[in-house]
Design an enzyme around this catalytic site. Structure first.
Site, PDB file in Angstrom:
ATOM      1  N   SER A   1       0.831  -1.209   0.000  1.00 14.68           N
ATOM      2  CA  SER A   1       0.000   0.000   0.000  1.00 14.68           C
ATOM      3  C   SER A   1       0.858   1.248   0.000  1.00 14.68           C
ATOM      4  O   SER A   1       1.969   1.260   0.547  1.00 14.68           O
ATOM      5  CB  SER A   1      -0.892  -0.008   1.254  1.00 14.68           C
ATOM      6  OG  SER A   1      -1.494   1.246   1.469  1.00 14.68           O
TER       7      SER A   1
ATOM      8  N   TYR B   1      -2.403  -0.083  10.481  1.00 18.57           N
ATOM      9  CA  TYR B   1      -2.557  -0.711   9.172  1.00 18.57           C
ATOM     10  C   TYR B   1      -1.335  -0.437   8.307  1.00 18.57           C
ATOM     11  O   TYR B   1      -0.743  -1.349   7.720  1.00 18.57           O
ATOM     12  CB  TYR B   1      -3.809  -0.197   8.469  1.00 18.57           C
ATOM     13  CG  TYR B   1      -3.833  -0.539   6.992  1.00 18.57           C
ATOM     14  CD1 TYR B   1      -4.077  -1.845   6.570  1.00 18.57           C
ATOM     15  CD2 TYR B   1      -3.577   0.431   6.026  1.00 18.57           C
ATOM     16  CE1 TYR B   1      -4.066  -2.173   5.216  1.00 18.57           C
ATOM     17  CE2 TYR B   1      -3.570   0.108   4.676  1.00 18.57           C
ATOM     18  CZ  TYR B   1      -3.819  -1.188   4.279  1.00 18.57           C
ATOM     19  OH  TYR B   1      -3.795  -1.511   2.948  1.00 18.57           O
TER      20      TYR B   1
ATOM     21  N   LYS C   1       1.874  -3.026   6.729  1.00 15.84           N
ATOM     22  CA  LYS C   1       2.370  -3.114   5.351  1.00 15.84           C
ATOM     23  C   LYS C   1       3.876  -2.876   5.305  1.00 15.84           C
ATOM     24  O   LYS C   1       4.603  -3.523   4.547  1.00 15.84           O
ATOM     25  CB  LYS C   1       1.628  -2.128   4.454  1.00 15.84           C
ATOM     26  CG  LYS C   1       0.156  -2.469   4.243  1.00 15.84           C
ATOM     27  CD  LYS C   1      -0.036  -3.851   3.651  1.00 15.84           C
ATOM     28  CE  LYS C   1      -1.490  -4.186   3.391  1.00 15.84           C
ATOM     29  NZ  LYS C   1      -1.682  -5.562   2.882  1.00 15.84           N
TER      30      LYS C   1
END
Length: 342
Positions: free
Chosen positions: A125, A150, A154
């Protein structure tokens, strides 16, 4: 063509990627725990492609189940790993869920694959960049402290994959850092189908427009952007799916310059949240009931990508514009409203 394992393959991006893989002649088997997707998506994929992919309901947090699965599927040559929780705001509220579901599952999967020769595509991402200093952001940009758990998962996932690929001859990895996927398949048979309240902007827009949601909230309008709302690089989900197929083909052709590579996948254009809303209204003729709310923790103010490296090395380019993205999302919303999967 080889057999490709797609984890999270009944989810939004996963399902579209399965369609593109099957359209390119690959055999596909899906692992998904169906925590944020519907099993009926398999029938939709079959309607589009003429072939139902293989499917096993499995939670990647259970390593023993992965090992048993791989004993039955010894001919897997590639893995595309989508299975992960993906909401920035939810990750801020429940970080342990994200570290458990996004990191432990990746480690379990890699450990289970350690004795196999595997091409691995990782669903990364643009959140790994944090708030970039220079736009458009390139793959060489500094990886800053993540703005959310989050985003941190990644970053950690990429580190795990890079270090593992460099430590073994069995694993080749391409991490695709993509921006904001929106839209739906042109057939309107698959699209973004969140369980419960949508965490992403476009399904909240379409659900508000069709009457499922009373009101849409724009989180902040006082940012340093032309209209005060956040800016993102929105990419049509079908274009994104095709990038995953291009990554698999690059590895199969042994064209990689290193055991671990990373590519931005977007359009290279930034659009604001309010611009997206007004474009949707123009495309569909639907007026949206929206309000301005406070900014959310963890949100990046503005980001869009330099995607020239992916265009050159993957021989891939995003083809759909914002109008196509939003009109396809609206077609999907109308389809699912009249033909509910649940």
């Amino acid at each position: 063509m080889g057999k490709i394992l797609v984890t999270g393959g009944t989810g939004y991006i996963g399902a579209h990627t399965v369609v593109e893989l099957q359209n390119n002649g690959y055999e596909v088997v899906i692992i998904d725990n169906l925590s944020n997707s519907d099993i009926k998506i398999l029938t939709q994929i079959e309607t589009i492609t003429g072939k139902k992919p293989g499917f096993v309901k499995l939670d990647l947090r259970d390593k023993s189940l992965i090992i048993e699965f791989l004993k039955e599927h010894t001919d897997i040559s590639g893995v595309i790993h989508f299975a992960a929780s993906k909401s920035v705001s939810e990750s801020v509220k429940n970080p342990l869920l994200y570290y458990d579901n996004n990191i432990s599952t990746l480690v379990n999967l890699l450990n289970s694959l350690s004795d196999k020769q595997v091409n691995f595509v990782f669903s990364s991402s643009c959140t790994v960049y944090g708030e970039p200093d220079i736009l458009p952001v390139t793959e060489q940009a500094e990886i800053k402290k993540a703005e959310s758990p989050y985003g941190n998962t990644k970053q950690i996932g990429e580190e795990i994959l890079k270090e593992t690929a460099n430590a073994t001859d069995n694993l080749k990895v391409i991490a695709l850092r993509y921006f904001n996927p929106v839209g739906a398949h042109q057939s309107a048979l698959i699209g973004e189908l969140p369980n419960g309240v949508p965490q992403n902007l476009v399904p909240f827009i379409t659900q508000t427009a069709i009457g499922k949601r009373e009101q849409l909230t724009v989180f902040g309008d006082k940012f340093d952007t032309p209209d005060g709302s956040c800016i993102r690089d929105f990419i049509h989900v079908v274009d994104l799916a095709k990038a995953h197929v291009a990554a698999i083909k690059r590895m199969e052709a042994k064209q990689m310059a290193a055991a671990y590579e990373v590519f931005n996948v977007g359009t290279g254009n930034g659009y604001s949240v309010l611009e997206l809303i007004h474009t949707f209204e123009k495309v569909t003729g639907k007026q949206l009931n929206y309000r301005i709310g406070p900014p959310r923790d963890g949100d990046i103010v503005k980001i869009w990508g330099d995607v020239s490296l992916a265009e050159k090395e993957l021989s891939w380019k995003a083809e759909n514009d914002l109008t196509s993205m939003l009109s396809s999302a609206w077609a999907w919303e109308n389809y699912i409203n009249n033909n509910p999967l649940n």
